[in-house]
Design a protein around this motif. Structure first.
Motif, mmCIF file in Angstrom:
data_model
loop_
_atom_site.group_PDB
_atom_site.id
_atom_site.type_symbol
_atom_site.label_atom_id
_atom_site.label_comp_id
_atom_site.label_asym_id
_atom_site.label_seq_id
_atom_site.Cartn_x
_atom_site.Cartn_y
_atom_site.Cartn_z
ATOM 1 N N ALA A 272 0.839 -1.206 0.000
ATOM 2 C CA ALA A 272 0.000 0.000 0.000
ATOM 3 C C ALA A 272 0.871 1.252 0.000
ATOM 4 O O ALA A 272 1.664 1.434 0.924
ATOM 5 N N PRO A 273 0.738 2.119 -0.998
ATOM 6 C CA PRO A 273 1.520 3.354 -0.993
ATOM 7 C C PRO A 273 1.064 4.342 0.075
ATOM 8 O O PRO A 273 1.830 5.201 0.515
ATOM 9 N N GLU A 274 -0.211 4.227 0.484
ATOM 10 C CA GLU A 274 -0.752 5.039 1.575
ATOM 11 C C GLU A 274 -1.711 4.172 2.374
ATOM 12 O O GLU A 274 -2.203 3.144 1.896
ATOM 13 N N GLY A 275 -1.990 4.596 3.600
ATOM 14 C CA GLY A 275 -2.957 3.883 4.415
ATOM 15 C C GLY A 275 -4.378 4.213 4.010
ATOM 16 O O GLY A 275 -4.646 5.268 3.430
ATOM 17 N N GLY A 276 -5.297 3.297 4.314
ATOM 18 C CA GLY A 276 -6.705 3.534 4.020
ATOM 19 C C GLY A 276 -7.482 2.236 3.958
ATOM 20 O O GLY A 276 -6.989 1.170 4.344
ATOM 21 N N ALA A 277 -8.710 2.318 3.468
ATOM 22 C CA ALA A 277 -9.564 1.138 3.301
ATOM 23 C C ALA A 277 -9.250 0.501 1.957
ATOM 24 O O ALA A 277 -9.294 1.180 0.923
ATOM 25 N N VAL A 278 -8.936 -0.788 1.961
ATOM 26 C CA VAL A 278 -8.573 -1.460 0.726
ATOM 27 C C VAL A 278 -9.780 -2.191 0.155
ATOM 28 O O VAL A 278 -10.488 -2.913 0.879
ATOM 29 N N LEU A 279 -10.015 -1.997 -1.129
ATOM 30 C CA LEU A 279 -11.099 -2.664 -1.865
ATOM 31 C C LEU A 279 -10.437 -3.538 -2.921
ATOM 32 O O LEU A 279 -9.858 -3.033 -3.886
ATOM 33 N N ILE A 297 -7.362 1.700 -2.925
ATOM 34 C CA ILE A 297 -7.226 2.125 -1.529
ATOM 35 C C ILE A 297 -7.920 3.469 -1.364
ATOM 36 O O ILE A 297 -7.546 4.454 -2.029
ATOM 37 N N VAL A 298 -8.923 3.498 -0.517
ATOM 38 C CA VAL A 298 -9.649 4.731 -0.223
ATOM 39 C C VAL A 298 -8.892 5.447 0.891
ATOM 40 O O VAL A 298 -8.924 5.029 2.051
ATOM 41 N N THR A 299 -8.184 6.498 0.526
ATOM 42 C CA THR A 299 -7.319 7.195 1.485
ATOM 43 C C THR A 299 -8.027 8.359 2.176
ATOM 44 O O THR A 299 -7.780 8.636 3.349
ATOM 45 N N LEU A 326 -8.431 -2.321 6.609
ATOM 46 C CA LEU A 326 -7.833 -1.027 6.884
ATOM 47 C C LEU A 326 -6.336 -1.263 6.928
ATOM 48 O O LEU A 326 -5.830 -1.962 7.804
ATOM 49 N N VAL A 327 -5.623 -0.729 5.947
ATOM 50 C CA VAL A 327 -4.210 -1.054 5.794
ATOM 51 C C VAL A 327 -3.346 0.159 6.087
ATOM 52 O O VAL A 327 -3.778 1.312 5.943
ATOM 53 N N ARG A 328 -2.117 -0.098 6.475
ATOM 54 C CA ARG A 328 -1.156 0.946 6.781
ATOM 55 C C ARG A 328 -0.263 1.209 5.568
ATOM 56 O O ARG A 328 -0.117 0.345 4.697
ATOM 57 N N ARG A 329 0.341 2.368 5.547
ATOM 58 C CA ARG A 329 1.282 2.685 4.470
ATOM 59 C C ARG A 329 2.416 1.673 4.450
ATOM 60 O O ARG A 329 2.970 1.321 5.480
#
Length: 353
Positions: A272-279, A297-299, A326-329
């Protein structure tokens, strides 16, 4: 079946850990000896379930005189990790005291120094004592299987290229979807076993190890723990035991491994290049083409340019996927097995911590 316990003194007053070991004595001294453990990462339980059913089958075989080679089983190899919880959630991968992965920092010794592994154990912390005793037991066998699982995953294995393609019978027996060939540069359990054999003559490295096997088997994902899967895996491991002459079963016929066997350099790890909700747009087992949309990734939800799309860097088979949404950068999202090396730089050793 002989059942014994290894007692590991704790590092604080009043604590100790018990490590049950199951042994089945073979009737043929020329047959291979095998060591199988599960639960080194204490929160990975498919292997523990498999060995529960395998032991039942081996007891029946023992009563029929059908066990040819010595079999040692450790169904729960990490009682220390199994007791570690943080806010009610099991923490079985990393030792909370040292922050070290339970499947790292195994001693890298030659097989000629095997006995020294269990000398002066009181000089070591409990986790190091556990690791030294597991490795000592494993090095008494010819074949060593370390049963793990991934997050969301197909069935696959890690092994040193020194054991390939001889180990294709195991891959076929357990219906693996892929084999990842490591470069033997880490202190993980299966690589520590291989190191001991490769350096049987200290300072001289053997590149092939016929009749030997040390492998990490990834039994699908963490939630794939149920009786049907465990019994199917038991049937697969039984086939391997029969084909290698460890148990006698004339009904077993060999099969062919049809999946890819690739070096670790051919595994694309999607991060993940940025954190957020992954779809996710694809799941494990899907074959994707270069450029295929893998995940969004919904950032910044609801905002313009509030999402990032991730594409496949090359054609390949999706082997694993994170169960987190919910993933981290820089968090790992997927592993994709490919025919060509990844362009991403990788240090020799394991793919992940």
């Amino acid at each position: 079946m002989d059942v014994s316990e290894i007692i590991i003194p704790g590092d604080t007053p009043g604590t100790a850990w018990r490590l049950p070991v199951l042994r089945f004595a073979g009737r043929d001294p020329k047959a291979p000896k095998i060591y199988v453990q599960a639960g080194l990462h204490a929160d990975e339980l498919p292997g523990t379930a498999l060995l529960h059913f395998l032991a039942e089958r081996l007891r029946q075989a023992e009563s029929e005189g059908a066990i040819a080679g010595d079999i040692t089983i450790v169904p729960q190899a990490n009682p220390i990790g199994a007791a570690q919880s943080h806010f009610g959630e099991l923490q079985g991968r990393f030792d909370l005291g040292s922050r070290t992965n339970f499947n790292r920092d195994f001693p890298l010794v030659s097989i000629v120094d095997r006995a020294a592994l269990i000398e002066d154990l009181d000089d070591y912390p409990a986790t190091d004592s556990l690791k030294r005793q597991l490795l000592h037991m494993a090095l008494g066998a010819d074949l060593v299987l370390d049963l793990h699982c991934d997050d969301e995953s197909l069935q696959y294995a890690y092994l040193d290229e020194a054991f390939w393609p001889e180990a294709a019978d195991l891959a076929a027996a357990l219906d693996m979807q892929a084999v990842l060939l490591s470069d033997g540069e880490s202190s993980a359990f299966e690589e520590a076993v291989g190191f001991a054999w490769k350096y049987e003559i200290p300072g001289e490295r053997q590149s092939r190890l016929p009749g030997r096997l040390s492998v990490t088997v990834e039994l699908r994902g963490q939630r794939d723990v149920d009786p049907m899967l465990a019994k199917r895996d038991t049937d697969g491991l039984w086939r391997f035991l029969a084909l290698r002459g460890i148990v006698r079963d004339e009904k077993i016929a060999p099969a062919e491994f049809a999946g890819p066997a690739v070096p670790l350099d051919n595994v694309e790890i999607i991060r993940a290049p940025e954190g957020g909700a992954v779809l996710f747009h694809h799941t494990i087992g899907d074959r994707v083409a270069a450029g295929a949309l893998l995940a969004t990734i919904v950032t910044r939800p609801g905002q313009p340019d509030g999402s990032i799309d991730l594409q496949a860097p090359q054609d390949g088979l999706i082997l694993t996927r994170t169960s987190d949404r919910l993933v981290r950068r820089r968090g790992d999202l997927m592993k994709i097995v490919c025919a060509k090396p990844s362009k991403a730089a990788r240090k020799a050793g394991t793919l992940e911590n």
